[in-house]
Design an enzyme around this catalytic site. Structure first.
Site, PDB file in Angstrom:
ATOM      1  N   LYS A 116     -47.944  39.470  51.162  1.00 38.21           N
ATOM      2  CA  LYS A 116     -46.922  40.319  50.526  1.00 38.21           C
ATOM      3  C   LYS A 116     -45.855  39.511  49.804  1.00 38.21           C
ATOM      4  O   LYS A 116     -45.321  39.963  48.782  1.00 38.21           O
ATOM      5  CB  LYS A 116     -46.284  41.246  51.563  1.00 38.21           C
ATOM      6  CG  LYS A 116     -47.275  42.091  52.357  1.00 38.21           C
ATOM      7  CD  LYS A 116     -48.232  42.885  51.489  1.00 38.21           C
ATOM      8  CE  LYS A 116     -49.413  43.417  52.283  1.00 38.21           C
ATOM      9  NZ  LYS A 116     -50.547  43.843  51.446  1.00 38.21           N
ATOM     10  N   LYS A 201     -33.617  44.926  51.937  1.00 36.89           N
ATOM     11  CA  LYS A 201     -32.657  45.999  52.193  1.00 36.89           C
ATOM     12  C   LYS A 201     -33.461  47.221  52.627  1.00 36.89           C
ATOM     13  O   LYS A 201     -34.492  47.529  52.025  1.00 36.89           O
ATOM     14  CB  LYS A 201     -31.889  46.295  50.900  1.00 36.89           C
ATOM     15  CG  LYS A 201     -31.000  47.501  50.960  1.00 36.89           C
ATOM     16  CD  LYS A 201     -29.616  47.138  51.459  1.00 36.89           C
ATOM     17  CE  LYS A 201     -28.759  48.390  51.683  1.00 36.89           C
ATOM     18  NZ  LYS A 201     -27.527  48.037  52.407  1.00 36.89           N
ATOM     19  N   GLU A 275     -48.046  50.366  45.074  1.00 34.84           N
ATOM     20  CA  GLU A 275     -47.217  51.245  45.896  1.00 34.84           C
ATOM     21  C   GLU A 275     -45.735  50.951  45.659  1.00 34.84           C
ATOM     22  O   GLU A 275     -45.326  49.788  45.642  1.00 34.84           O
ATOM     23  CB  GLU A 275     -47.592  50.961  47.356  1.00 34.84           C
ATOM     24  CG  GLU A 275     -47.027  51.902  48.368  1.00 34.84           C
ATOM     25  CD  GLU A 275     -47.445  51.500  49.787  1.00 34.84           C
ATOM     26  OE1 GLU A 275     -48.641  51.190  50.004  1.00 34.84           O
ATOM     27  OE2 GLU A 275     -46.567  51.482  50.656  1.00 34.84           O
ATOM     28  N   ARG A 292     -58.102  48.340  46.832  1.00 36.44           N
ATOM     29  CA  ARG A 292     -59.317  49.087  47.186  1.00 36.44           C
ATOM     30  C   ARG A 292     -59.240  50.482  46.575  1.00 36.44           C
ATOM     31  O   ARG A 292     -58.198  50.886  46.073  1.00 36.44           O
ATOM     32  CB  ARG A 292     -59.388  49.251  48.709  1.00 36.44           C
ATOM     33  CG  ARG A 292     -58.174  49.979  49.253  1.00 36.44           C
ATOM     34  CD  ARG A 292     -58.262  50.393  50.698  1.00 36.44           C
ATOM     35  NE  ARG A 292     -57.181  51.276  51.062  1.00 36.44           N
ATOM     36  CZ  ARG A 292     -55.968  50.902  51.436  1.00 36.44           C
ATOM     37  NH1 ARG A 292     -55.671  49.602  51.514  1.00 36.44           N
ATOM     38  NH2 ARG A 292     -55.038  51.776  51.719  1.00 36.44           N
TER      39      ARG A 292
HETATM   40  C1  MV4 Z   1     -39.813  50.137  53.111  1.00 39.56           C
HETATM   41  C2  MV4 Z   1     -39.064  51.276  53.494  1.00 39.56           C
HETATM   42  C3  MV4 Z   1     -37.705  51.248  53.276  1.00 39.56           C
HETATM   43  N1  MV4 Z   1     -37.118  50.164  52.748  1.00 39.56           N
HETATM   44  N2  MV4 Z   1     -39.171  49.086  52.568  1.00 39.56           N
HETATM   45  C4  MV4 Z   1     -43.922  51.426  55.120  1.00 39.56           C
HETATM   46  C5  MV4 Z   1     -45.313  51.163  54.689  1.00 39.56           C
HETATM   47  C6  MV4 Z   1     -45.243  49.971  53.833  1.00 39.56           C
HETATM   48  N3  MV4 Z   1     -46.244  50.018  52.822  1.00 39.56           N
HETATM   49  C7  MV4 Z   1     -43.878  49.998  53.275  1.00 39.56           C
HETATM   50  N4  MV4 Z   1     -43.115  50.900  54.072  1.00 39.56           N
HETATM   51  C8  MV4 Z   1     -41.783  51.087  53.886  1.00 39.56           C
HETATM   52  N5  MV4 Z   1     -41.127  50.065  53.299  1.00 39.56           N
HETATM   53  C9  MV4 Z   1     -37.858  49.110  52.404  1.00 39.56           C
HETATM   54  N6  MV4 Z   1     -37.246  48.040  51.886  1.00 39.56           N
HETATM   55  C10 MV4 Z   1     -39.718  52.344  54.069  1.00 39.56           C
HETATM   56  C11 MV4 Z   1     -41.101  52.245  54.287  1.00 39.56           C
HETATM   57  C12 MV4 Z   1     -41.706  53.376  54.923  1.00 39.56           C
HETATM   58  C13 MV4 Z   1     -42.727  54.085  54.331  1.00 39.56           C
HETATM   59  C14 MV4 Z   1     -43.225  53.757  53.084  1.00 39.56           C
HETATM   60  C15 MV4 Z   1     -44.247  54.465  52.514  1.00 39.56           C
HETATM   61  C16 MV4 Z   1     -44.786  55.534  53.213  1.00 39.56           C
HETATM   62  C17 MV4 Z   1     -44.329  55.871  54.434  1.00 39.56           C
HETATM   63  C18 MV4 Z   1     -43.297  55.158  55.006  1.00 39.56           C
HETATM   64  C19 MV4 Z   1     -42.829  55.536  56.257  1.00 39.56           C
HETATM   65  C20 MV4 Z   1     -41.817  54.840  56.834  1.00 39.56           C
HETATM   66  C21 MV4 Z   1     -41.274  53.749  56.180  1.00 39.56           C
END
Ligand code: MV4
Length: 451
Positions: A116, A201, A275, A292
């Protein structure tokens, strides 16, 4: 074009790929574990080989068994589907050494995006907006504290080898950051054999918006618009849709253009998903790339009219993408519901067993992607997805009305499913108004025993 392809997967995606191949005039070789011998996808393939016992780690994850089946089956290419070996750069590399085309990105692109911190460096180079955070890995406690001081709490600790939410933790002050950095590094070392962590953050209650990409081997990259996947629980998506509700066209065009820049910079080919998280002011931030085909790809197929699996096969065979960007429209509204065999009264644990009765909904604009039928026994060894109900209608309002009607028609007996939860969500005002974010299901619709 390939004459024969092996499908290194099971369940609905194996069936989906076999159907795409048949329409392209390509023969298929299926592989199956001892638990999947009676599956329809095995019968519908031209040939099929048993690759081991039921547990995925002894069958669908066994590279040597799959390569043996590919050699005996005399295939030119392997489609990995999603999950299992789909993002395993070593598997893609072994395929290359065996002169078998891996239908997916190169091992180099996969390795770069799988880490990442490296993926964020590529995004930065492509001038794609990142969440403020550490510049690379956090090397010491003092460095972590200084970064948190600069960007302000709350911060999120993430593992560079993680993804999909694995190994994340929130810190709201210096004390929890110090403890969190240690624990996160230890857990990451155990889970991924890589202790590297970085800081971002923490964006509270964001939306999850992802952009579907396809790239050929001639430098052409196209986006197929975006999906909103905010309706989720513990990082398990429940509902996905396109277009993303309430995102202005200008922002949609910007986020899609950003995804294309990133994919070009990464030298990426085949299908992929970029994403992002989106905050209340519609600012979007790159999170990670899924290298994928994804479970939710039918939503994009519905609004664009493009068969993504067939296009994956075509670009892997060296064909040029047949459209310019302006040829790809996002038409109407498509929404997908994931129907899982899970027990909501038992912490959503898997509910395997025999489907004793099954009556499927239908009608205009309704698609059900599934490998199950009445009498099918859901094995306990794999993920709990029974199928995906996808509707495509002119407006989001009509899609929601259609989904409610479909769930009322749906008869599925013998196992517990997510259908009652999905019905609740379809009647929840935040969802109906398109104002979902990644925590609304947990906040409003299910009790939250764990975080
Ligand atoms: C985050 C976030 C808030 N702030 N990054 C969770 C899955 C991963 N792909 C990235 N994720 C998140 N990253 C920052 N800086 C909140 C999430 C997150 C989330 C993101 C996408 C879909 C569902 C989620 C559920 C909880 C937290």
């Amino acid at each position: 074009m390939f004459q024969r392809i092996l499908i290194a997967n099971r369940g609905e995606i194996a069936l989906r790929i076999i159907r795409a191949c048949r329409e392209l005039g390509i023969e298929t070789v299926a592989v199956f574990s001892e638990a999947d011998r009676q599956s329809d996808y095995v019968r519908l393939a031209n040939e099929a080989y048993c690759i081991g016992p039921a547990q995925g780690s002894l069958s669908y994850l066994q590279i040597k068994n799959i390569i043996s089946a590919a050699e005996i089956g005399n295939v030119q290419a392997i489609h990995p589907g999603y999950g299992f070996l789909s993002e395993n750069e070593h598997f893609a590399d072994v395929c290359r050494s065996c002169n078998i085309t891996f239908i997916g990105p190169s091992p180099e692109a996969m390795a770069a995006l799988g880490d990442k911190v490296t993926a964020k460096e590529i995004a930065q180079k492509a001038q794609v907006n990142l969440v403020p955070g550490s510049d690379g890995l956090v090397k010491s406690e003092d460095e972590g504290l200084a970064i948190a001081q600069k960007i302000g709490y709350p911060v999120l600790i993430k593992a560079t080898a993680g993804g999909g939410g694995k190994g994340m933790r929130v810190a709201r002050n210096d004390i929890s950051l110090k403890a969190g950095l240690k624990q996160a590094a230890m857990e990451a070392e155990k889970a991924f054999n890589n202790a590297g962590v970085y800081l971002e953050k923490y964006i509270e209650n964001p939306r999850h918006v992802e952009v579907q990409i396809i790239a050929d081997h001639h430098g052409n990259v196209r986006h197929l618009w975006e999906r909103d996947c905010s309706t989720q629980r513990r990082h398990q998506k429940l509902i996905e849709e396109s277009p993303a509700p309430h995102l202005p066209l200008k922002v949609r065009e910007e986020i899609c253009a950003a995804a294309v820049r990133l994919i070009k910079t990464a030298n990426y080919s085949n299908a992929g998903t970029v994403e992002f998280i989106v905050d209340q002011e519609d600012n979007f931030y790159f999170i990670e790339v899924n290298a994928r085909i994804q479970v939710e790809h039918p939503v994009t197929e519905s609004v664009t009219g493009i068969d993504l699996i067939q296009q994956q096969i075509r670009v892997a065979a060296g064909e040029v993408l047949p459209w310019s960007q302006s040829d790809i429209d996002c038409r109407g509204s498509a929404i997908e519901l994931r129907i899982n065999a899970e027990d909501p009264d038992n912490d959503f644990r898997g509910s395997p067993g025999k489907i004793t009765k099954l009556r499927l909904p239908g009608g205009p604009g309704v698609r059900f992607d599934s490998h199950v039928h009445e009498g099918y026994v859901i094995p306990p060894y794999y993920d709990s997805m029974i199928g995906k109900l996808i509707v495509h209608k002119p407006t989001r309002e009509q899609s929601i009305a259609c989904l409610r009607r479909c769930l009322d028609e749906f008869v599925l007996e013998g196992v517990k499913t997510t259908i009652p939860l999905l019905k609740k969500i379809l009647n929840n005002s935040a969802f109906v108004e398109g104002r979902m974010h990644t925590t609304f299901v947990e906040q409003h619709l299910v009790s939250k025993e764990r975080t």
